[in-house]
Design an enzyme around this catalytic site. Structure first.
Site, PDB file in Angstrom:
ATOM      1  N   ARG A  37       0.851  -1.197   0.000  1.00 52.72           N
ATOM      2  CA  ARG A  37       0.000   0.000   0.000  1.00 52.72           C
ATOM      3  C   ARG A  37       0.879   1.235   0.000  1.00 52.72           C
ATOM      4  NH1 ARG A  37      -1.998  -1.537   5.476  1.00 52.72           N
ATOM      5  NH2 ARG A  37      -4.189  -1.246   4.850  1.00 52.72           N
ATOM      6  N   GLU A  49       4.798   7.082  17.538  1.00 48.90           N
ATOM      7  CA  GLU A  49       4.285   8.049  18.510  1.00 48.90           C
ATOM      8  C   GLU A  49       5.268   8.214  19.671  1.00 48.90           C
ATOM      9  OE1 GLU A  49       1.807   6.660  15.873  1.00 48.90           O
ATOM     10  OE2 GLU A  49       2.580   5.340  17.428  1.00 48.90           O
TER      11      GLU A  49
HETATM   12  N1  LIG Z   1       1.852   4.678  14.299  1.00 48.77           N
HETATM   13  C1  LIG Z   1       2.323   3.446  14.483  1.00 48.77           C
HETATM   14  N2  LIG Z   1       2.391   2.620  13.416  1.00 48.77           N
HETATM   15  C2  LIG Z   1       2.871   1.397  13.610  1.00 48.77           C
HETATM   16  N3  LIG Z   1       3.038   0.389  12.718  1.00 48.77           N
HETATM   17  C3  LIG Z   1       3.549  -0.637  13.395  1.00 48.77           C
HETATM   18  I1  LIG Z   1       4.008  -2.422  12.496  1.00 48.77           I
HETATM   19  N4  LIG Z   1       3.713  -0.367  14.703  1.00 48.77           N
HETATM   20  C4  LIG Z   1       3.296   0.934  14.858  1.00 48.77           C
HETATM   21  C5  LIG Z   1       3.215   1.811  15.983  1.00 48.77           C
HETATM   22  O1  LIG Z   1       3.578   1.498  17.120  1.00 48.77           O
HETATM   23  N5  LIG Z   1       2.715   3.052  15.733  1.00 48.77           N
END
Ligand SMILES: Nc1nc2[nH]c(I)nc2c(=O)[nH]1
Length: 268
Positions: free
Chosen positions: A89, A190
């Site tokens: 994607r 985050e």
């Molecule tokens: N925003 C965010 N996206 C993610 N994608 C994955 I795999 N783990 C995370 C995560 O901890 N936060």
């Protein structure tokens, strides 16, 4: 390749025509997007009719995340239904704008499908949801600050995540909980404070995809199911810092179960 999104619907029609011609199908019944950790999801869906590199289809690009397929597969499932599987994607953080992010959903709709399954890898806020846990999305929070909709398209979002499909998943596997997925812009994970905020506003999962695709799926009138694979505890939920190797390992360990789950959802 064609990246003109001045008329996103026209671009989706172009992509659908290319898929019909190149793969010899006249329509699709269900679309699936395989996110992080779900790459084995297409293994047991049925007989592969054909595949195309995404980069050869109008509006699509090769995924920037290494290790992600990057193909579109057409699969005839045992019931005779046709599934179109996107093994990659486009993410908002690639900076191409929002249209490419939802182009896969719009293309699946242009192929005549009635159902869309969006899968992703994500961070979990619930400490009891270990890496490898599958969660069915019951609602989402769009924290990206953008939307694929233009103009006065005031669409209702009350049942964006089709309750009947969530129930179907839970009948197939009673251990699967439901959760609220918050999409952040990314590409940074985050901060602990942002994860705490996400929890306070009602999120159980944090990711960088899926919510914008869901809005486009709602606009297209697709029945929508979302499945998240918790690949890591979100930042601050555990004292350990995020480790990409852990993310990859959790996805690999869960792969066989995910393939079985998807095949049962698509076939039953
Ligand atoms: N925003 C965010 N996206 C993610 N994608 C994955 I795999 N783990 C995370 C995560 O901890 N936060």
């Amino acid at each position: 390749m064609h990246h003109d999104f001045s008329d996103p619907t026209a671009t989706a029609e172009l992509a659908a025509r290319a898929i019909r011609e190149r793969l010899g199908i006249d329509r699709a019944d269900i679309g699936l997007v395989l996110g992080s950790g779900w790459s084995a999801g297409a293994d047991h869906l049925g007989e592969i009719i054909g595949s195309l590199p995404l980069a050869e289809i109008p509006g699509f690009s090769a995924p920037v995340v290494t290790g992600h397929g990057g193909d579109l597969l057409a699969i005839r499932v045992s019931t005779g239904r046709i599934a179109v599987v996107l093994t990659g994607r486009t993410h908002l953080y690639e900076g191409r704008g929002v249209e490419p992010v939802v182009h896969g959903v719009r293309t699946v709709a242009a192929l005549g499908a009635g159902t869309m399954v969006l899968t992703n890898g994500c961070g979990g806020l619930n400490p009891s949801w270990e890496p490898g846990t599958v969660v069915a999305i019951r609602d989402h929070i769009n924290l990206t600050g953008t939307t694929p909709l233009r103009g006065a398209t005031f669409i209702d979002m009350t049942t964006t995540w089709m309750p009947e499909l969530v129930q179907k998943v839970q009948q197939i596997d009673t251990s699967i909980p439901t959760g609220v997925y918050a999409q952040f812009h990314g590409p940074s994970y985050e901060t602990p404070a942002e994860v705490r905020m996400a929890g306070i506003i009602g999120a159980d999962l944090v990711g960088m995809s899926t919510a914008l695709e869901a809005i486009a799926a709602r606009e297209a009138g697709l029945d929508l199911l979302g499945l998240s694979l918790v690949t890591n505890l979100a930042a601050g939920v555990s004292p350990e810092p995020l480790d990409h190797a852990e993310v990859v390992a959790a996805g690999r360990a869960a792969a066989p179960r995910l393939a079985t789950l998807l095949s049962r959802i698509v076939v039953e």
